[in-house]
Design an enzyme around this catalytic site. Structure first.
Site, mmCIF file in Angstrom:
data_model
loop_
_atom_site.group_PDB
_atom_site.id
_atom_site.type_symbol
_atom_site.label_atom_id
_atom_site.label_comp_id
_atom_site.label_asym_id
_atom_site.label_seq_id
_atom_site.Cartn_x
_atom_site.Cartn_y
_atom_site.Cartn_z
ATOM 1 N N GLY A 30 0.821 -1.214 0.000
ATOM 2 C CA GLY A 30 0.000 0.000 0.000
ATOM 3 C C GLY A 30 0.849 1.256 0.000
ATOM 4 N N GLU A 31 0.547 2.139 -0.971
ATOM 5 C CA GLU A 31 1.335 3.361 -1.125
ATOM 6 C C GLU A 31 1.156 4.314 0.051
ATOM 7 O OE1 GLU A 31 1.861 7.052 -4.340
ATOM 8 O OE2 GLU A 31 0.531 5.354 -4.780
ATOM 9 N N GLY A 62 15.025 -1.476 -10.061
ATOM 10 C CA GLY A 62 14.994 -2.496 -11.095
ATOM 11 C C GLY A 62 15.611 -3.810 -10.660
ATOM 12 N N GLU A 95 6.810 -11.849 -1.312
ATOM 13 C CA GLU A 95 7.826 -11.575 -0.297
ATOM 14 C C GLU A 95 7.496 -12.286 1.011
ATOM 15 O OE1 GLU A 95 9.174 -7.051 -1.690
ATOM 16 O OE2 GLU A 95 7.835 -7.355 0.030
#
Length: 570
Positions: A30-31, A62, A95
């Site tokens: 969540g940003e 990246g 993750e």
């Protein structure tokens, strides 16, 4: 078993897996939460000087998925921030899978945080949290892969949610929660180093050889024995190695001077087991017997890559109950044991025994000079005397340190007196050499040394000074003199410490001064002597005397008695 040689270098990192790169990894989704709570947590962790990995940064850089997952596996601690939007991110869930895998395979420390969400919703994937999980699976997979992904993620969520955690709803504000989390990280990692000698003469070569042995060891758990006489520098070398390599382990424990401290602090081997478990987990577990302790060590520590040092072992039970089985510890663990009796190390079947020989002539002279003159070179007027005194010390670091410290700022006549006394002491009789420094003290300083030796090892310096000032005038000055003479030390917590050989010397001095039957005897150590005083109503000459012993060696129950000369003993 092998005896260590002088090959290898410590320049490379230990080869054991897992290989840690980061201290902390922060997993979140969540940003909005990333910009607020996680950003604040990340900032405070960096200020505390922890190497911290955060998922958003690596996406921006990246980083490939495989490399990112390796980085997670290279973190000692994973902090999982569960929020309402957590399951909206497939990356976040992948993750989480890796974190749980690391938790179950090598004991990675996992710290869940429930931020504005009920832990039960996470555990059972209920409500909007569960719906978002299903949507993430359908968005990223198709066919049978959807159910497979949902099964994996649900299991990972349930596992993580079942770990001891923090619920943000019980904190007044985010700053308080961040402070608690960072404090726990600091406690778990504990990057404070052990204090060692001010003058590390000759340490580097020993470390090179011993770390080389560890690096060359291919088995899952490496056991190193350091063997040598008392005062040969075993503990100093063990501390130096610990300071050099401890950051490469997920947990660590240094149990110092086990033979002496066991009676004073740990009391039983069960207490030693509790201490080991606490050092690694930073949590207190209930241990009621040796067998339970061994089971708990295996259950709680068997996955973790640990560094354990057991210093100055004198009984095999100490080893048997702390590190008797290699399967109790995770892959890459290193166990270092120091002992005066090589038979204990042989019985444990350590991988290498490193023998601490006496220091060579040049190192001996440099160490002595550092303590006597504050630098590696001696004063010209006593240079020859210094060389002769060093020769009489037989390369024993403790004797070089104590005599060098004692002779600091002394007259030539005092130097000559010390040398003449050393010459008549037979080779190998260490205590008599150390006693020369004691004999050169004033009566007050001698009394303070004996009081510290018997009653105040491990006690705070200010407390000891206050207590001794009731018995001796200017105890603060006396303690300063003893420190300067190298007869006692002050650790980083301002507590008084003393080398075991010096403690043995103090007890022998008391025994020779006042035989067992003497009514003037004021300090007692051996349990038989204390029994006589307590059961036969024998007077002592020391008002306010403290009797300290272990009446029952089977249980190692340590009892202290305080009374004055007018009280009847009961």
């Amino acid at each position: 078993m092998e005896f260590a040689s002088s090959s290898s270098s410590s320049s490379s990192l230990l080869k054991s897996e897992p290989h840690f790169i980061y201290d902390v990894f922060i997993n979140f989704g969540g940003e909005e939460i990333g910009k607020k709570f996680v950003s604040h947590l990340h900032s405070v962790l960096l200020q505390a000087e922890f190497e911290t990995l955060i998922n958003e940064e690596n996406v921006q850089e990246g980083m490939k998925v495989e490399e990112h997952m390796r980085s997670i596996a290279g973190s000692k601690i994973s902090i999982i921030i569960f929020s309402k939007t957590y399951t909206e991110s497939t990356c976040c869930l992948l993750e989480l899978e890796k974190i749980v895998e690391c938790y179950q395979t090598f004991g990675q420390i996992v710290l869940p945080v429930f931020y504005e969400i009920d832990p039960l919703d996470v555990h059972h994937q209920k409500g909007d949290f569960g719906k978002a999980l299903e949507e993430a699976a359908h968005k990223s997979y198709s066919g049978e892969q959807v159910e497979h992904a949902l099964f994996r993620w649900s299991r990972a969520l349930a596992t993580a949610a079942g770990i001891t955690c923090w619920d943000a709803r019980y904190f007044r504000h985010d700053a308080e929660l961040v402070e608690v989390i960072v404090s726990r990280v600091q406690t778990l990692l504990d990057y404070s180093e052990l204090s060692i000698t001010r003058f590390p003469v000759g340490l580097e070569s020993h470390m090179e050889k011993l770390i080389g042995c560890i690096e060359n060891h291919s088995a899952e758990v490496c056991m190193i024995g350091i063997w040598g006489t008392g005062g040969s520098g075993k503990t100093t070398i063990a501390k130096a190695i610990y300071n050099r390599i401890y950051r490469q382990f997920i947990g660590k424990s240094f149990i110092e001077n086990i033979a002496e401290v066991r009676n004073r602090v740990y009391r039983t081997d069960v207490d030693l087991q509790k201490n080991l478990i606490y050092d690694v987990l930073k949590s207190t577990l209930k241990v009621e017997s040796h067998g339970m302790g061994r089971t708990m060590i295996e259950t709680e520590l068997s996955l973790k890559k640990l560094l354990i040092v057991v210093d100055d072992v004198n009984e095999f039970s100490q080893l048997e109950n702390l590190c008797g089985n290699r399967e109790w510890f995770g892959q890459g663990s290193v166990i270092i044991i120091t002992a005066r009796d090589v038979r204990l190390l042989n019985r444990l079947k350590v991988d290498y025994v490193y023998k601490m020989d006496g220091m060579n002539e040049n190192d001996s002279f440099e160490l002595f000079s550092c303590h006597a003159f504050g630098e590696a070179k001696p004063r010209k007027d006593v240079k020859e005397l210094a060389r002769n005194i060093v020769a009489q010390c037989g390369g024993l670091p403790l004797a070089l340190q104590v005599l060098g410290s004692f002779l600091c700022d002394r007259t030539i006549e005092e130097w000559e007196s010390v040398l003449s006394k050393l010459k008549i002491i037979p080779t190998g009789v260490v205590q008599k050499k150390l006693k020369i420094s004691f004999d050169g003290l004033s009566d007050m300083e001698q009394n303070i040394f004996l009081d510290v030796c018997f009653f105040f090892i491990g006690r705070e310096r200010g407390y000891v000074t206050e207590m001794l000032n009731n018995w001796e005038e200017h105890a603060d000055i006396g303690i300063t003199v003893l420190i300067k003479c190298g007869l006692i030390q002050v650790d980083r917590n301002n507590k008084l410490e003393m080398h075991p050989l010096l403690q043995d010397m103090g007890r022998e001095i008391i025994r020779q001064r006042w035989p067992k039957e003497s009514a003037k005897r004021s300090l007692l150590w051996f349990q038989g002597d204390v029994k006589d005083v307590l059961t036969k109503n024998i007077e002592t000459s020391y008002p306010g005397v403290v009797l300290e012993t272990a009446f029952n060696q089977q249980s190692s129950l340590q009892t202290s008695y305080a009374f004055d000369g007018n009280e009847e003993l009961t």
